[in-house]
Design a protein around this motif. Structure first.
Motif, PDB file in Angstrom:
ATOM      1  N   PRO A  63      -6.203  48.030 -32.310  1.00  0.00           N
ATOM      2  CA  PRO A  63      -5.043  47.157 -32.108  1.00  0.00           C
ATOM      3  C   PRO A  63      -4.796  46.869 -30.626  1.00  0.00           C
ATOM      4  CG  PRO A  63      -4.489  48.929 -33.625  1.00  0.00           C
ATOM      5  CD  PRO A  63      -5.868  49.198 -33.114  1.00  0.00           C
ATOM      6  N   GLU A  64      -5.120  47.828 -29.762  1.00  0.00           N
ATOM      7  CA  GLU A  64      -4.950  47.597 -28.321  1.00  0.00           C
ATOM      8  C   GLU A  64      -5.888  46.488 -27.842  1.00  0.00           C
ATOM      9  OE1 GLU A  64      -5.791  50.927 -29.299  1.00  0.00           O
ATOM     10  OE2 GLU A  64      -3.705  51.524 -29.510  1.00  0.00           O
ATOM     11  N   ASP A  65      -7.132  46.525 -28.360  1.00  0.00           N
ATOM     12  CA  ASP A  65      -8.096  45.487 -27.985  1.00  0.00           C
ATOM     13  C   ASP A  65      -7.624  44.113 -28.464  1.00  0.00           C
ATOM     14  OD1 ASP A  65      -9.758  47.275 -26.742  1.00  0.00           O
ATOM     15  OD2 ASP A  65     -11.138  47.479 -28.446  1.00  0.00           O
ATOM     16  N   ASP A  66      -7.074  44.080 -29.688  1.00  0.00           N
ATOM     17  CA  ASP A  66      -6.564  42.821 -30.219  1.00  0.00           C
ATOM     18  C   ASP A  66      -5.404  42.294 -29.375  1.00  0.00           C
ATOM     19  OD1 ASP A  66      -8.395  42.798 -32.265  1.00  0.00           O
ATOM     20  OD2 ASP A  66      -7.023  43.647 -33.765  1.00  0.00           O
ATOM     21  N   ASP A  67      -4.499  43.193 -28.993  1.00  0.00           N
ATOM     22  CA  ASP A  67      -3.366  42.787 -28.151  1.00  0.00           C
ATOM     23  C   ASP A  67      -3.851  42.254 -26.808  1.00  0.00           C
ATOM     24  OD1 ASP A  67      -1.584  43.502 -30.103  1.00  0.00           O
ATOM     25  OD2 ASP A  67      -0.991  45.415 -29.166  1.00  0.00           O
ATOM     26  N   ARG A  68      -4.816  42.947 -26.226  1.00  0.00           N
ATOM     27  CA  ARG A  68      -5.362  42.527 -24.929  1.00  0.00           C
ATOM     28  C   ARG A  68      -6.006  41.135 -25.056  1.00  0.00           C
ATOM     29  NH1 ARG A  68      -9.483  46.553 -23.129  1.00  0.00           N
ATOM     30  NH2 ARG A  68      -7.912  47.906 -24.017  1.00  0.00           N
ATOM     31  N   VAL A  92      -5.279  38.799 -27.269  1.00  0.00           N
ATOM     32  CA  VAL A  92      -4.220  37.803 -27.467  1.00  0.00           C
ATOM     33  C   VAL A  92      -3.543  37.491 -26.137  1.00  0.00           C
ATOM     34  CG1 VAL A  92      -1.949  37.437 -28.518  1.00  0.00           C
ATOM     35  CG2 VAL A  92      -3.824  38.340 -29.896  1.00  0.00           C
ATOM     36  N   ARG A  93      -3.235  38.555 -25.364  1.00  0.00           N
ATOM     37  CA  ARG A  93      -2.596  38.324 -24.053  1.00  0.00           C
ATOM     38  C   ARG A  93      -3.507  37.528 -23.128  1.00  0.00           C
ATOM     39  NH1 ARG A  93      -1.079  43.781 -24.599  1.00  0.00           N
ATOM     40  NH2 ARG A  93      -2.670  44.355 -23.103  1.00  0.00           N
ATOM     41  N   ARG A  94      -4.793  37.851 -23.132  1.00  0.00           N
ATOM     42  CA  ARG A  94      -5.754  37.133 -22.280  1.00  0.00           C
ATOM     43  C   ARG A  94      -5.857  35.671 -22.697  1.00  0.00           C
ATOM     44  NH1 ARG A  94     -10.252  40.388 -22.512  1.00  0.00           N
ATOM     45  NH2 ARG A  94     -11.033  39.250 -24.297  1.00  0.00           N
ATOM     46  N   ARG A 137      -4.491  30.089 -21.740  1.00  0.00           N
ATOM     47  CA  ARG A 137      -3.912  28.834 -22.225  1.00  0.00           C
ATOM     48  C   ARG A 137      -2.873  28.304 -21.239  1.00  0.00           C
ATOM     49  NH1 ARG A 137       0.461  27.140 -24.701  1.00  0.00           N
ATOM     50  NH2 ARG A 137       1.377  29.203 -24.876  1.00  0.00           N
ATOM     51  N   VAL A 138      -2.027  29.186 -20.741  1.00  0.00           N
ATOM     52  CA  VAL A 138      -0.994  28.794 -19.770  1.00  0.00           C
ATOM     53  C   VAL A 138      -1.651  28.308 -18.476  1.00  0.00           C
ATOM     54  CG1 VAL A 138       0.895  29.684 -18.341  1.00  0.00           C
ATOM     55  CG2 VAL A 138       0.782  30.275 -20.760  1.00  0.00           C
ATOM     56  N   ALA A 139      -2.677  29.010 -18.030  1.00  0.00           N
ATOM     57  CA  ALA A 139      -3.375  28.613 -16.800  1.00  0.00           C
ATOM     58  C   ALA A 139      -4.036  27.243 -16.981  1.00  0.00           C
ATOM     59  CB  ALA A 139      -4.416  29.659 -16.412  1.00  0.00           C
ATOM     60  N   ALA A 140      -4.612  26.994 -18.145  1.00  0.00           N
ATOM     61  CA  ALA A 140      -5.243  25.698 -18.412  1.00  0.00           C
ATOM     62  C   ALA A 140      -4.202  24.581 -18.424  1.00  0.00           C
ATOM     63  CB  ALA A 140      -5.999  25.744 -19.744  1.00  0.00           C
TER      64      ALA A 140
END
Length: 123
Positions: free
Chosen positions: A28-33, A35-37, A42-45
């Protein structure tokens, strides 16, 4: 590391699974990471596209302004060209009857006088 092969756990090895191997389930930590990435990317784009659009808009405004200035300057050139033609004609007509130009005494060389403005200028 041997023979230019990627290190264990590198991006290349994680993204390409060997035939017959099943990818390991992510925590779940990998999934959260992930999603955050993705969200951060997306915001940077979006920010990059907005900046690019603003730059294009600014260039377009500058183009429009320069076009207007160019048009104005071309009109001024036309007016000044006409004025030059008019003044040249007026000078030609004046030269035909100017008493100063017709008098032979005016062609006697006169020694140059010092320029009154030159004495006022800084050296």
């Amino acid at each position: 590391m041997s023979q230019g092969l990627p290190a264990a756990g590198s991006v290349l090895q994680r993204s390409v699974a060997a035939p017959g191997n099943q990818p390991q389930p992510q925590s779940p930590e990998d999934d959260d990471r992930k999603v955050r990435r993705r969200e951060k990317n997306r915001v940077a784009a979006q920010r990059s596209r907005k900046k690019q659009t603003q730059k294009a808009d600014k260039l377009h405004e500058e183009y429009e302004s320069l076009e207007q200035e160019n048009t104005m300057l071309r009109r001024e050139i036309g007016k000044l060209t006409e004025e030059l033609k008019h003044l040249t004609e007026a000078l030609k007509e004046h030269e035909k009857m100017c008493p100063l130009l017709l008098c032979p005494m005016n062609f006697v060389p006169v020694p140059p006088r010092p320029d009154p403005v030159a004495g006022c200028l800084p050296r």
